[in-house]
Scaffold this active site. Structure first.
Site, PDB file in Angstrom:
ATOM      1  N   ARG A  21       1.089  -1.172   0.128  1.00  0.00           N
ATOM      2  CA  ARG A  21      -0.177  -0.260  -0.470  1.00  0.00           C
ATOM      3  C   ARG A  21       1.007   1.067  -0.424  1.00  0.00           C
ATOM      4  NH1 ARG A  21      -3.372  -3.418   3.877  1.00  0.00           N
ATOM      5  NH2 ARG A  21      -4.587  -3.863   2.092  1.00  0.00           N
ATOM      6  N   GLU A  39      -4.915  -3.835  -5.069  1.00  0.00           N
ATOM      7  CA  GLU A  39      -4.255  -3.281  -3.548  1.00  0.00           C
ATOM      8  C   GLU A  39      -5.241  -3.449  -2.701  1.00  0.00           C
ATOM      9  OE1 GLU A  39       0.805  -3.222  -5.417  1.00  0.00           O
ATOM     10  OE2 GLU A  39      -0.100  -3.375  -2.860  1.00  0.00           O
TER      11      GLU A  39
END
Lengths: 267, 380
Positions: free
Chosen positions: B243, B363
């Site tokens: 992330r 993600e």
């Protein structure tokens, strides 16, 4: 035997971002990023290419400038140079090209032994192209300026270079040790590597003042010892924009040119 | 609290910016238009150390930190979001789990080539029926004594068509649900492993997004990553770091769009004035600048926490959530400020707006980030 190369590099203001103080007529240095002088980057790249070919090559970069010029040397180390030295001292401030070459020649002497000195043709801030040649004279070694192609013999005793002229080149063979100045046609400088950055920032970069260099601030370096002074600097008045004349034939273009010159009462 | 970058980080930014301006930007529009994976630049990135930044030199890494890595993805993505995500997926999703969970032998076998870019990495978690619900894995791995036998399919795998090494999740014991998932290192060329369909996407068209197909794929016994049943933990902790990469990609897209719009506003004249002299537009740009900087601070904090080996899961989720939404907001506004020109492919903001959308999706969608953040607020 290790082949020893010294590269001379200068930190200069990025001329793409340069502004001139309208009142004082001097360069505004504040907020202008400093960069590695372009021709010096070509000099370093050529040295690195020699090292790529012969790993037993040692490259030392020498610079003269204020303490923040260390950043430039970090950049050179991150590109792949082995060692860097900064000549920095208040006593060196205000040096002209003659005084600067005294200091740099002293620094190179102090390094002890070299096979080749590489410098950039000229710095983009002063544009004198004098420091490299003066240094070679003071060190008593042969020199070739404006090197655009470079080939070193396998025995590393002599180098064949092409020296750029306005309308061609000279092919010159020169014995080492010698001094060469690089131009941008010589190569394309490489980038720093990320791993190189992490090593370079923590590398020790010695700073040599006038005392370490063994130069006399009254007679050899600094403002007072400099035989030349900047008398005045000014911003030239911009000339009018150039005009491209286009046409179908040479005759057509010539006609347009004559009409244009007549209308301006030039002819 | 120190908001200054270290000298190393400043030099990393300088170097990557130069690389991005000279090598990445000139081909960014073509890479997008031709849906072409920028192989030539990926090779150069490997040689320059951009594909192994936050890993020790002993494994072939650059010896850098996660903040330098975030800066790198940001600077690459300012010019080309596809190039940014290639670096991010490789570094965060493949090299990192092998570095964090691999045995000495696994690290020796895979890291030197991955971290120097000789090999490219990818990560396989998402399946047709297991997106945000990643626990619902249907790919199976059976213990066959001397090897694992994988069967199933993965979708939307970044770098899929060009990767050499894949970290892949599969069910080893369905009855244990998420505790029955294990992670495996799969190489291109393993028997029974193939690349399926390549996705035709709205944006990040230069990145290769493919299916992975496992048909009786034989994986050596020693290629299980971490313990049997630890795969979900491996995947979730990998995504925490991933992330930071995607947030940095979003930040880069936003900053890139902002920069070209600023130049455009200074040049474009309407009603006898430059756009940059019109207060309503100046206020809008002030707003965008503030949002971009807020994203940057959230990202750099998450990366700094990771560098300090402190927990950073919710912080990276906040960074990714905010930076993704900001990228979409900023690029949409930037297209608007370009007027009709912004809607054409002659200006890069059109590509940047298409590229931005994915940062709210992959993600972990923005909603998945909120799940993570909410869990840290309310407890699980």
């Amino acid at each position: 035997m290790t082949f020893k190369i010294v590269v001379c590099a200068k930190q200069v203001p990025d001329t793409n971002e340069i502004k001139i103080d309208p009142v004082k007529k001097t360069l505004i240095r504040e907020g202008v990023p400093s960069i590695l002088n372009h021709d010096d980057a070509n000099a370093l790249e050529e040295a690195l290419k020699i090292k790529d070919k012969w790993p037993d090559t040692h490259i030392t970069v020498v610079s003269m400038g204020p303490p923040q010029a260390k950043d430039l040397l970090i950049e050179c180390l991150a590109m792949g140079a082995d060692e860097a030295v900064l000549a920095s001292d208040r006593a060196l401030g205000g040096s002209d090209t003659w005084a600067t070459s005294n200091a740099l020649a002293a620094a190179i002497d102090k390094l002890g032994g070299y096979d080749l000195i590489f410098a950039g043709r000229q710095a983009i801030d002063g544009d004198t192209a004098q420091v490299g040649p003066q240094m070679a004279e003071k060190l008593g070694i042969p020199q070739v300026t404006y090197v655009k192609e470079f080939e070193i013999d396998d025995d590393k005793k002599s180098i064949t270079v092409k020296r750029a002229l306005e309308d061609g080149y000279e092919l010159i063979k020169i014995k080492t040790p010698c001094m060469l100045t690089a131009i941008k046609e010589l190569n394309t400088p490489r980038y720093m590597s990320i791993g190189g950055i992490y090593e370079a920032v923590s590398a020790e970069i010695p700073v040599w003042g006038a005392a370490e260099l063994g130069v006399d601030p009254d007679k050899e370096v600094g403002l007072d010892a400099s035989p030349t002074n900047v008398y005045r600097s000014f911003t030239p008045v911009p000339k009018g924009q150039g005009v491209m004349i286009e046409g179908d034939s040479e005759r057509d273009i010539a006609d347009k040119l004559i009409v244009s010159l007549k209308s301006k009462h030039v002819i | 609290m120190d908001f200054q970058l270290t000298k190393e980080q400043e030099f990393v930014r300088k170097m990557v910016r130069e690389f991005a301006v000279n090598e990445v930007e000139p081909i960014a529009a073509d890479v997008d238009k031709e849906h072409r994976f920028p192989e030539e630049n990926v090779k150069k990135m490997g040689e320059l150390g951009l594909l192994g930044i936050p890993f020790p030199k002993e494994w072939g890494g650059a010896g850098g930190d996660n903040l330098s890595y975030a800066i790198t993805v940001e600077e690459l993505s300012r010019m080309c979001a596809s190039t940014g995500v290639i670096c991010s997926a490789h570094t965060s999703l493949c090299a990192w789990p092998i570095y964090a969970y691999g045995t000495e032998e696994q690290k020796k076998q895979y890291l030197p080539d991955l971290l120097t870019g000789k090999k490219l990495g990818a990560f396989g978690l998402t399946e047709p029926n297991a997106g945000t619900d990643a626990g619902g894995q249907q790919t199976k791995a059976e213990d066959k004594g001397d090897h694992w036998l994988l069967n199933g399919a993965k979708v939307f795998i970044t770098n899929g068509g060009y990767a050499d090494v894949f970290v892949v999740m599969a069910m080893t014991d369905k009855s244990k649900r998420t505790r029955g998932i294990s992670a495996f290192i799969v190489e291109k060329g393993f028997e029974g492993f193939s690349i399926g369909k390549t996705e035709d996407k709205m944006g990040i068209c230069g990145s290769s997004t493919t299916e992975l197909v496992f048909q009786n794929c034989k994986v050596p016994k020693e290629n299980i990553l971490s313990d049997i049943g630890a795969g979900f933990k491996v995947a979730m902790s990998t995504l925490d770091g991933g992330r930071i990469g995607i947030a940095s990609q979003a930040l880069g897209i936003a900053q890139g769009a902002f920069d070209v719009t600023l130049d455009y506003m200074k040049a474009r004249r309407q009603f006898g004035r430059r756009l940059s002299d019109m207060d309503p537009l100046r206020f809008e740009m002030a707003d965008l600048k503030t949002r971009i900087d807020a994203s940057r601070l959230l990202i750099y904090r998450a990366a700094s926490l990771k560098d300090a080996h402190l927990p950073y899961g919710p912080e990276s989720a906040m960074a990714k959530y905010f930076a993704g939404e900001t990228a979409m907001h900023v690029t949409t506004k930037c297209v608007q400020f370009h007027g009709g020109y912004g809607y054409t492919k002659d200006y890069p903001v059109e590509r940047m707006m298409r590229d931005a959308k994915i940062t709210e999706i992959y993600e972990g969608t923005s909603e998945a980030q909120k799940l993570v953040i909410a869990a840290s607020v309310f407890g699980k």
